[in-house]
Design an enzyme around this catalytic site. Structure first.
Site, mmCIF file in Angstrom:
data_model
loop_
_atom_site.group_PDB
_atom_site.id
_atom_site.type_symbol
_atom_site.label_atom_id
_atom_site.label_comp_id
_atom_site.label_asym_id
_atom_site.label_seq_id
_atom_site.Cartn_x
_atom_site.Cartn_y
_atom_site.Cartn_z
ATOM 1 C CB CYS A 117 3.827 59.324 46.957
ATOM 2 S SG CYS A 117 2.507 58.204 47.055
ATOM 3 N NE ARG B 255 -0.422 49.903 44.881
ATOM 4 C CZ ARG B 255 -0.865 50.857 43.854
ATOM 5 N NH1 ARG B 255 -2.092 50.687 43.335
ATOM 6 N NH2 ARG B 255 -0.086 51.804 43.820
ATOM 7 C CD GLN C 203 2.473 52.753 40.526
ATOM 8 O OE1 GLN C 203 2.963 53.364 41.233
ATOM 9 N NE2 GLN C 203 1.403 52.621 40.129
ATOM 10 C CG ASP D 80 5.297 56.516 41.175
ATOM 11 O OD1 ASP D 80 4.340 57.386 40.557
ATOM 12 O OD2 ASP D 80 5.046 56.092 42.430
ATOM 13 C CG HIS E 7 5.471 61.372 43.544
ATOM 14 N ND1 HIS E 7 6.208 60.217 43.583
ATOM 15 C CD2 HIS E 7 4.307 61.321 43.638
ATOM 16 C CE1 HIS E 7 5.241 59.245 43.717
ATOM 17 N NE2 HIS E 7 4.152 59.975 43.783
ATOM 18 C CE LYS F 92 -9.338 60.257 39.470
ATOM 19 N NZ LYS F 92 -9.131 58.858 39.622
ATOM 20 C CG HIS G 181 0.736 61.685 43.166
ATOM 21 N ND1 HIS G 181 0.981 60.656 44.126
ATOM 22 C CD2 HIS G 181 -0.111 62.508 43.864
ATOM 23 C CE1 HIS G 181 0.874 61.216 45.311
ATOM 24 N NE2 HIS G 181 -0.012 62.201 45.216
#
Length: 638
Positions: free
Chosen positions: A336, A365, A383, A385, A387, A467, A513
């Site tokens: 992000c 991570r 991911q 992922d 945005h 979320k 997200h």
RNA sequence: GCUGAUGUAGCUCAGUCGGUAGAGCAGCGCAUUCGUAAUGCGCAGGUCGUCGGUUCGAGUCCGACCAUCAGCUCCA
């Protein structure tokens, strides 16, 4: 005395001229029901069969057929186990023992700790207690009585539990024979009702869930109303073990790991091929849905994470470096922040919104060593992922479409949503209450218009926004958290994001997200176990194998192989001198989707003898027909 | 990270009391040319996780570390 009217689920009513218990009501309906009864539901609350009914109520007698009774049964079974342990271990002190979705556990302090070798003795004692058919009685205690009782019995963890019971709550204990446990209940009427239980494992658990405290011994088990149901469950566990992605990953040569790269994955050719297929499929899908896909840096100066807040909150979980000149760097743990920079790179107009950025970048991570596991918990992963930058009033429409997309993707893999959670504003939060209310309403509406059943987790949202989490169920009935959609009011503020709205004013966008698969690694693990390695044709690394009966048929087999290859099928051959049975076995174990045997008959008739991994032996099929079928199936996803 | 367990051939596992390591499968070679889940015979394969200690001698006993597994805590 006034009459008591009891309304039953079938709409009928029974009247009594005195206070009664659910057990008595059950007996008045029939002796079969009285015998099968485990608990009761009075005005929606689950209670003991001995619960006194003194006023008009709605009553449902719960037998082993109802899910609520199963929970009661398991809760009672945890007492049964605790009683058995206390008979065998005089020093055993009990902490807490609740039922769970799959069974139950009890945290017990005993020295030496219990091991699976103790299970047979414990189970035997449990059987014995079952035969004793001890009545299970509830007793309401004052706090002082409770303290005294458990003090006498040396149950120091229970004393702590008593202190944690809020003022004004009823304190109750349950007795069965010599065993007494502090418990809210409800419980089954006597210890003779248990027909099928099994202890499954033992593990350490911190007292009060705090790593600073001493560890207790958590004994896990399960119970079912019948032997058959228990056996089915145990069989499912066996099946899950057979399908373990770590095992199949090795056997099918999809990926490997090495102790010199803990938490990271070596993707081998077959696994890498599948990984790329999933990745490309998601890229294509996102492109069609109006996302722009980007690729962004892995390594950043710490400045970025100071702005994003990661430095403050998540530094412990990041891999950090220091350059020669002492500049601090970190491997990104999320995408992000990069996307915030992309948005901020130029002046943005409301006409660009919703602005959708998709990123399958590599993230790291530094997960604690003890949490690493196969593909499901890794230190380096990607991911699907994305945005989405949008205006507050665009939330509902965008989320509605997004949920539709998530549904479509999971339908492709034959997976349903077991649960959908909407998590709302927590105690401490960022932004305005009104904005939150609007956002939560927009999310709820989006869920509604997609006709999804949703549970609201009040106050469980992140501090930066509400979320939606999706829990999918695989073919073994196991649940996995995968897709997530999160609103964020924090990052746009931290990065000072603005767009020019219709009124030529600066306005802050909202960020969504979202991930559909979540991490590719974890989703890959779910797929392996969901399919048990028998992937659909489009995903299978080897879609077909040509097997020869003898070397006399190699020429035709080569032709079949070439035709399949020309058709874009991932195909290989087995021309070894083995007997056909051995080749079939080998192909089956390697989960080759289609095994094509060719011999005398096939060569003469331009056909192949087809064996499907999922449908079994389909006999001889004209070559052209098979080519047509596999060409159709190999591209089903796109 | 914490607790406990485990680590022996590519895989699954045996290895007793401390005395120089074994099986099945896989691999390789030879024979077999066979019709839907294992053809036979032979050969090869080991830093016993790593480092250190005890001992005349360690896969075996002790310690540290690494990894894995079951949980716990965590999972932005």
């Amino acid at each position: 005395m006034a009459e008591i009217r009891i309304q039953l689920p079938d709409g009928s009513t029974k009247t009594f001229d005195r206070p009664v218990t659910p057990a008595e009501v059950a007996a008045s309906i029939g002796s079969g029901l009285a015998k099968a009864a485990l608990a009761a539901k009075v005005n929606g609350n689950i209670v003991d069969l001995t619960h006194p009914i003194t006023a008009d109520t709605e009553l449902e007698i719960l037998t082993s057929k109802s899910p609520e009774a199963l929970e009661v049964l398991r809760h009672s079974c945890t007492h049964l186990m605790a009683q058995a342990v206390k008979r065998l271990r005089r020093d055993a002190m009990l902490e807490d023992g609740p039922p769970t979705e799959e069974g139950f556990w009890y945290d017990i302090k005993t020295d030496p700790p219990l091991t699976p070798e103790d299970f047979p003795a414990i189970e035997k004692e449990m059987q014995k207690i079952t035969k004793e058919a001890l009545p299970i009685e509830r007793k309401v205690l004052t706090r002082e009585e409770a303290r005294q009782l458990f003090e006498e019995r040396g149950e120091k963890y229970k004393l702590d539990l008593i202190e944690r019971i809020p003022e004004g709550d009823t304190i109750s204990a349950y007795r069965q024979g010599e065993f007494i446990d502090l418990c809210r209940g409800p419980h089954v009427p006597h210890t003779g009702v248990f027909k099928a239980f099994k202890l499954l494992g033992v593990a350490g658990a911190y007292w009060k869930g705090d790593a600073a405290n001493e560890q207790l011994c958590r004994v896990k088990g399960t119970a079912f109303p019948t032997r058959q149901e228990l056996d089915a469950y145990l069989k499912m566990l066996e099946e899950a073990k057979r399908r373990d992605h770590r095992r199949l990953g090795r056997e099918l040569e999809l990926f490997m790991q090495h102790e010199w790269a803990p938490g990271e994955i070596f993707w081998l050719p077959k696994g890498n091929l599948m990984y790329k297929l999933l990745s490309r499929m998601m890229s294509d899908l996102c492109r069609d849905e109006g996302y722009g896909e980007v690729f962004t840096p892995l390594l950043f100066k710490s400045d970025l994470f100071e702005v994003s807040g990661h430095w403050e909150h998540f530094r412990e979980d990041m891999f950090l470096f220091e350059d020669k000149d002492e500049t601090r760097y970190a491997l990104k743990p999320m995408n992000c922040p990069s996307h915030m920079l992309i948005f901020r790179e130029k002046k943005r107009s409301y006409r660009e919104l919703p602005l959708r950025i998709h990123d399958q970048g590599v993230i790291h991570r530094n997960e604690p060593s003890g949490t690493l596991s196969g593909l499901t918990r890794v230190r380096q992963f990607c991911q699907d992922d994305a945005h989405i930058f949008l205006a507050q009033e665009q939330i509902e429409k965008e989320i509605t479409a997004l949920i539709g997309l998530v549904k479509r993707v999971y339908a492709l893999f034959g997976m349903d949503f077991a649960k959908v959670f909407l998590s709302t504003r927590p105690g401490s939060y960022l932004g305005e209450k009104e904005t939150w209310d609007q956002a939560e309403q927009a999310l709820a509406n989006a869920i509604e218009s997609n006709k999804l059943q949703c549970t609201i987790n009040e106050g469980d949202g992140a501090f930066y926004g509400p979320k939606i989490d999706f829990i999918v169920r695989d073919c073994l009935g196991r649940e996995w958290q995968t897709a997530t959609i999160q609103l964020d009011y924090q990052l746009p503020a931290r990065f000072g994001l603005r767009f020019i709205n219709r009124d030529n004013e600066e306005e802050m966008p909202v960020v969504v997200h979202r991930a559909i698969f979540g991490s590719f690694e974890r989703f890959f693990a779910i797929l392996i176990e969901h399919y048990g390695g028998n992937f659909p044709t489009w995903l299978a690394p080897v879609q077909a194998r040509v097997l020869t009966i003898s070397e006399k048929h190699e020429e035709y087999a080569n032709e079949v192989h070439r035709l399949l290859q020309d058709a874009g099928v991932r195909v290989d051959t087995d021309f070894s001198a083995e007997k056909i049975g051995a080749k079939i076995r080998e192909g089956r174990m390697k989960r080759i989707t289609w095994l094509l045997t060719v011999g005398e008959k096939e060569a003469a008739s331009r056909s192949v003898s087809v064996r499907s991994q999922t449908e079994g032996d389909l006999g001889s099929v004209p070559l052209d027909d098979f080519l047509e079928r596999i060409s159709r199936e190999k591209s089903a996803a796109f």
